[in-house]
Design a protein around this motif. Structure first.
Motif, short mmCIF file in Angstrom:
data_model
loop_
_atom_site.label_atom_id
_atom_site.label_comp_id
_atom_site.label_asym_id
_atom_site.label_seq_id
_atom_site.Cartn_x
_atom_site.Cartn_y
_atom_site.Cartn_z
N UNK A 141 -16.49 14.88 27.58
CA UNK A 141 -17.19 15.28 26.35
C UNK A 141 -18.47 14.46 26.21
N UNK A 153 -21.35 14.43 23.66
CA UNK A 153 -21.99 14.96 22.46
C UNK A 153 -23.50 14.84 22.49
N UNK A 199 -25.41 15.50 24.74
CA UNK A 199 -25.99 16.63 25.44
C UNK A 199 -26.18 17.84 24.52
N UNK A 200 -25.63 17.73 23.31
CA UNK A 200 -25.77 18.83 22.35
C UNK A 200 -24.61 19.80 22.45
N UNK A 201 -24.48 20.62 21.44
CA UNK A 201 -23.41 21.60 21.41
C UNK A 201 -23.97 22.96 21.76
N UNK A 202 -23.46 23.56 22.83
CA UNK A 202 -24.03 24.83 23.27
C UNK A 202 -23.28 26.05 22.72
N UNK A 203 -22.23 25.79 21.93
CA UNK A 203 -21.49 26.93 21.36
C UNK A 203 -21.92 27.17 19.92
N UNK A 204 -21.54 28.35 19.40
CA UNK A 204 -22.03 28.69 18.06
C UNK A 204 -21.09 28.26 16.94
#
Lengths: 212, 10
Positions: free
Chosen positions: B1, B3, B5-10
């Motif tokens: 995990x 974080x 790297x950012x969240x690529x899901x909606x």
């Protein structure tokens, strides 16, 4: 992006648009919990602040903007344009019981103690329970219009498909986000009882009404 | 995990 994730997003979009169209066409928001809709607007706002900091893809950006725009439009329809039809007397769930604990939890259990990350975590936790005022309203009035049932079903399908997406991603990409997975599981479980009623009643052409 | 790297899901 795998198929589960894509279909999940489409299902989410379908749910949001279905609700908007229902309110717009019937000129009424009877049976819809304004509180749940405000919570969803808060969820999208808190989660998608990364629109300003982190570009992922055109798809990602467009979907986020559409979700936020639709969500705020729905809130506006309920609390302003069709306010007279809003069933506030039955929309009595105490949202502070959801907002306060999820906010505290976001501060305690997160991936990274930064403002954006805490807001993202808060949005994940809050989303998992944001439908409760709506489900409470349905249980209080004992019924839901068929189109409202379709809305709830599409919304439930969305998070269920995301669970499959996470299994897929874990298996093929070695990726997993425990916060999203646990909250997503909770969210899906909350819909299970409704899924049962939907399949046994609404799909057989009956209106969703709960036994007295 | 990751974080950061950012969240690529909606």
């Amino acid at each position: 992006m795998n198929l589960f994730r894509f279909l999940g997003d489409l299902s989410h979009l379908l749910a949001i648009i279905l609700l908007l169209l229902k309110i717009w066409k019937s000129r009424s928001c009877a049976g819809i919990s304004g509180k749940s809709q405000v919570l969803f607007a808060v969820v999208f706002t808190a989660r998608y602040l990364d629109l300003f900091t982190n570009y992922i893809s055109l798809y990602n950006t467009c979907m986020k903007v559409v979700y936020i725009a639709c969500s705020f439009t729905t809130v506006w329809l309920i609390y302003s344009k069709f306010k007279a039809t809003y069933d506030g007397n039955h929309d009595t769930f105490r949202v502070e019981f959801l907002v306060v604990p999820t906010a505290i939890l976001a501060f305690l259990v997160n991936h990274d103690f930064t403002p954006l990350e805490i807001l993202w975590t808060f949005s994940i936790y809050l989303e998992s329970v944001a439908i409760l005022p709506q489900l409470f309203m349905v249980s209080k009035t004992g019924e839901a219009e068929t189109i409202t049932s379709h809305y709830l079903f599409a919304l439930g399908v969305y998070r269920t498909l995301y669970l499959f997406n996470w299994i897929w991603r874990y298996h093929f990409e070695g990726f997993f986000d425990l916060i999203a997975i646990v909250a997503g599981l909770v969210q899906t479980v909350l819909y299970c009882d409704f899924f049962y009623l939907y399949i046994t009643k609404v799909l057989k052409g009956k209106k969703l009404s709960l036994p007295a | 995990v990751e974080p950061s790297a950012g969240h690529d899901e909606l």
